[in-house]
Design an enzyme around this catalytic site. Structure first.
Site, PDB file in Angstrom:
ATOM      1  N   CYS A 174     -37.653  34.582 -46.265  1.00  0.00           N
ATOM      2  CA  CYS A 174     -37.008  33.341 -45.842  1.00  0.00           C
ATOM      3  C   CYS A 174     -35.509  33.518 -45.638  1.00  0.00           C
ATOM      4  O   CYS A 174     -34.920  32.935 -44.726  1.00  0.00           O
ATOM      5  CB  CYS A 174     -37.284  32.247 -46.871  1.00  0.00           C
ATOM      6  N   HIS A 225     -36.231  30.513 -52.591  1.00  0.00           N
ATOM      7  CA  HIS A 225     -36.573  30.090 -51.234  1.00  0.00           C
ATOM      8  C   HIS A 225     -35.385  29.373 -50.607  1.00  0.00           C
ATOM      9  O   HIS A 225     -34.588  28.734 -51.303  1.00  0.00           O
ATOM     10  CB  HIS A 225     -37.790  29.163 -51.253  1.00  0.00           C
ATOM     11  N   HIS A 237     -38.065  26.632 -42.102  1.00  0.00           N
ATOM     12  CA  HIS A 237     -38.107  27.773 -43.022  1.00  0.00           C
ATOM     13  C   HIS A 237     -39.270  28.694 -42.696  1.00  0.00           C
ATOM     14  O   HIS A 237     -40.171  28.343 -41.929  1.00  0.00           O
ATOM     15  CB  HIS A 237     -38.214  27.283 -44.474  1.00  0.00           C
TER      16      HIS A 237
END
Length: 266
Positions: A174, A225, A237
């Site tokens: 990510c 994340h 994302h």
């Protein structure tokens, strides 16, 4: 005399410490230099293949979708156009790439107060299933890099999540996705989500603007994340390897519980 000297030294140390502390939030963020761009692929798999070939050579490359719908590959952070051209010609002679384009640095560090202001977001409570409204493009002649970053991130939506990160085997995580988006906007940011969380200006949920990064984890010390805020309580994302880049809502149960805050770089 000695006491005065000691007091002076203490004052200098305190002043330097304060100055360093003020500068720290943007440490690790810099303007990207010249980059090499190659390819004009109608199918994403061809851009993916070239990206993998470059990464095998140790080149940190990524592919992306242009506004025209064509896929291209970009890499590099060179101090001059000549340095970028020299490297590109070497790769051409090695048979790794064909025609190339040298992307120049962008004038990215501008005052946000100088850009066109938008109405406050009024739909943070909207359900995740409800379609998003298309966000406006930056007005002609303005340089709202936050909006540009958000619109750039949205162009990745639906692209298969199969990129390489530091290595092809590990895949792009990510943080690699948001790094790629910011690279396209002319900004170099740290590699990992934890490093990205440590820099920039801290932003609360109600203060989020287009282009801000949003972070998630069990705690501020366990960030795992990150995504790019695109307005209306939504963010883009890379969920997991093998999945497509997608849009999610900060109101979704998992993300609401794990949200650790936002960071603004632009």
């Amino acid at each position: 005399m000695l006491k005065r000297l000691i007091y002076l030294l203490v004052f200098v140390v305190i002043s330097l410490t304060t100055a360093i502390g003020c500068a720290a939030p943007h440490a690790g963020i810099s303007r990207l230099g010249y980059a090499i761009q190659v390819g004009a692929f109608s199918e994403v798999k061809n851009a993916e293949r070239l990206t993998a070939q470059l990464q095998i050579r140790g080149i940190e490359a990524f592919y992306f979708k242009k506004e025209s719908g064509i896929y291209a590959v970009r890499f590099g952070d060179f101090p001059s156009k000549d340095a970028a051209r020299k490297e590109a010609r070497k790769l051409v002679s090695d048979g790794l790439i064909g025609a190339f384009f040298i992307a120049p640095p962008q004038d990215v560090f501008v005052k946000r107060e100088a850009v066109v202001k938008r109405e406050p977001e009024a739909s943070l409570g909207r359900s995740p299933e409800e379609p998003r409204k298309k966000r406006p493009e930056p007005a002609k002649g303005t340089r709202d890099m936050g909006q540009i970053a958000a619109r750039t991130a949205e162009r990745f939506v639906g692209i298969p999540y199969r990129w390489g990160g530091d290595t092809v085997v590990d895949g792009m995580d990510c943080s690699g996705f948001v790094r790629a988006v910011y690279n396209l906007c002319g900004v170099n940011i740290p590699r990992t989500s934890r490093e990205q969380f440590r820099v920039g200006d801290s932003v609360g949920r109600e203060e989020l603007r287009d282009g801000d990064l949003v972070f998630f984890g069990a705690s501020s010390e366990s960030i795992n994340h990150v995504g790019i805020y695109v307005g209306d309580g939504k963010f883009v994302h890379a969920p997991r390897r093998g999945d497509d880049i997608k849009v999610s809502s900060l109101d979704e149960s998992y993300f609401a519980k794990k949200f650790m805050g936002g960071r603004r770089y632009l």
